[in-house]
Design a protein around this motif. Structure first.
Motif, PDB file in Angstrom:
ATOM      1  N   ALA A 102       0.810  -1.223   0.000  1.00 51.03           N
ATOM      2  CA  ALA A 102       0.000   0.000   0.000  1.00 51.03           C
ATOM      3  C   ALA A 102       0.843   1.272   0.000  1.00 51.03           C
ATOM      4  O   ALA A 102       0.367   2.342  -0.391  1.00 51.03           O
ATOM      5  CB  ALA A 102      -0.922   0.011   1.213  1.00 51.03           C
ATOM      6  N   SER A 103       2.111   1.177   0.436  1.00 51.29           N
ATOM      7  CA  SER A 103       2.935   2.389   0.578  1.00 51.29           C
ATOM      8  C   SER A 103       3.564   2.805  -0.740  1.00 51.29           C
ATOM      9  O   SER A 103       3.655   2.022  -1.685  1.00 51.29           O
ATOM     10  CB  SER A 103       4.026   2.155   1.618  1.00 51.29           C
ATOM     11  N   SER A 104       4.011   4.065  -0.788  1.00 52.54           N
ATOM     12  CA  SER A 104       4.640   4.607  -1.993  1.00 52.54           C
ATOM     13  C   SER A 104       6.143   4.768  -1.851  1.00 52.54           C
ATOM     14  O   SER A 104       6.869   4.789  -2.838  1.00 52.54           O
ATOM     15  CB  SER A 104       4.014   5.960  -2.344  1.00 52.54           C
ATOM     16  N   ALA A 105       6.611   4.926  -0.601  1.00 50.29           N
ATOM     17  CA  ALA A 105       8.050   5.147  -0.376  1.00 50.29           C
ATOM     18  C   ALA A 105       8.517   4.306   0.800  1.00 50.29           C
ATOM     19  O   ALA A 105       7.788   4.115   1.780  1.00 50.29           O
ATOM     20  CB  ALA A 105       8.326   6.616  -0.117  1.00 50.29           C
ATOM     21  N   PHE A 106       9.731   3.790   0.670  1.00 49.94           N
ATOM     22  CA  PHE A 106      10.344   3.004   1.740  1.00 49.94           C
ATOM     23  C   PHE A 106      11.713   3.594   2.040  1.00 49.94           C
ATOM     24  O   PHE A 106      12.499   3.861   1.122  1.00 49.94           O
ATOM     25  CB  PHE A 106      10.486   1.540   1.331  1.00 49.94           C
TER      26      PHE A 106
END
Length: 380
Positions: free
Chosen positions: A281-285
């Motif tokens: 679900a996330s866009s950046a790590f």
């Protein structure tokens, strides 16, 4: 082919690669057994516990092989007498090593593979000195190279083959082993087929994720400082910190002091399935670790598979995983991070994420990587 892995604590947090390797080998038709030197409740094949019965059997094994026992003790003392703490740790593991050795003689595997090159080398030495008709290989990773156990390196010089998981390790291994061993680099892989089952969430452009053991060297404090600056310009931004460890309370207090505690979620340790759902679900790590033994972190590969734009620190060999500004961002300090964030558009995030996933599928699929191990073992 019958292969036996020698680990420290199979399926422990530090052994996640081993579990992935074993599952891939089994899918490829290999009969795999695992023996670990330290007791831990486990699942699957192999011997994992140090019970009283097993301890007594190991003592019997020692008395049944007095010459081999004396050679092992002499070898350990010769190599580690200058570091008593390392020597005593090795001597403590000798009974367990003999217990594993007895099991190996009964099962007679085609290959004994030391998943770590440090203390599992004790078992490796017993196999090397025996008349067993089995191939012996070992892995030397960043942690092994940081420990630099002399008996481990001495065994590596005696073997036909050593594996490592990053090209940046290869020259150092050759130097430590006086170029007496053949070193093959095979990057650690992730279970691409398993990860695919979690790729069903729409991306949240405001969601950042970071994760790992919450220790000082992992620099989660740096992540919080960067998130503070980012959230000042993007009030809807949220950060999930996945993991637990001794730094957790300090980091929570820091988030309060920075005024971002309402936007930061400390999820604690997440089971794989929950972590993958979050990464999907996330866009950046963000992975800003400065830990000396860090090499091509598995969690970054997983985040890349889930099409995250990964911001990573300049750890050794990271360029083997990420092409800077193409399928991820390699940063050295907060200023570089701010500049890269300002330069990227929402479309850039999508493009980088897609390239990242393609990189993992093409170059870091555990099933492909373990085929390479089998090819090497067949050639020995």
């Amino acid at each position: 082919m019958k292969v036996t892995y020698i680990t420290m604590q199979f399926l422990a947090a530090s052994e996640t690669f081993a579990r992935s390797d074993v599952k891939a080998l089994e899918r490829l038709g290999v009969d795999v057994t695992v023996h670990s030197l330290k007791g831990r409740n486990q699942i699957g094949n192999g011997s994992y516990h140090v019970t009283i019965s097993e301890f007594l059997k190991s003592i019997y094994g020692i008395f049944s092989n007095p010459l081999l026992f004396s050679k092992l003790i002499s070898w350990l003392i010769k190599n580690e007498w200058r570091r008593p703490s390392k020597l005593f740790a090795a001597l403590y593991l000798v009974p367990r090593a003999f217990s594993i050795f007895s099991a190996l003689k009964k099962s007679n595997p085609d290959v004994v593979h030391l998943f770590w090159g440090h203390y599992p080398s004790i078992v490796g030495y017993l196999v090397y000195k025996s008349n067993m008709n089995t191939k012996l290989s070992m892995f030397l990773g960043a942690y092994d190279l940081e420990m630099k156990l002399n008996f481990s390196l001495d065994l590596a010089r005696k073997l036909e083959h050593v594996f490592t998981h990053a090209y940046c390790n290869r020259n150092r291994i050759l130097k430590l082993c006086n170029s007496l061993c053949d070193v093959t680099v095979i990057h650690r892989g992730v279970d691409v087929d398993f990860l695919r089952s979690f790729s069903n969430k729409e991306k949240d452009p405001n969601l950042w994720v970071t994760g790992g053991r919450l220790i000082r060297d992992k620099r989660f404090d740096k992540v919080l400082l960067i998130f503070k600056e980012y959230s000042n310009k993007n009030p809807a931004a949220r950060l999930v910190i996945a993991g637990d460890g001794p730094e957790e309370e300090r980091l929570k207090e820091m988030s309060i002091q920075l005024g971002v505690s309402k936007s930061v979620q400390f999820s604690g340790f997440l089971p794989q399935s929950e972590l993958f759902k979050t990464l999907s679900a996330s866009s950046a790590f963000l992975f800003l670790s400065e830990k000396p033994g860090e090499r091509l972190p598995n969690i970054v590969k997983e985040a890349m598979f889930f099409e995250n734009c990964c911001y990573v620190s300049e750890t050794p060999g990271i360029e083997e995983l990420i092409d800077n500004n193409q399928d991820g961002i390699i940063i050295g300090n907060e200023k570089k991070f701010d500049n890269s964030v300002a330069a990227l558009t929402p479309q850039d995030y999508l493009t980088i994420g897609r390239r990242a996933k393609n990189k993992i599928v093409s170059n870091f699929d555990v099933n492909v990587q373990m085929k390479k191990y089998i090819e090497v073992w067949d050639s020995l």
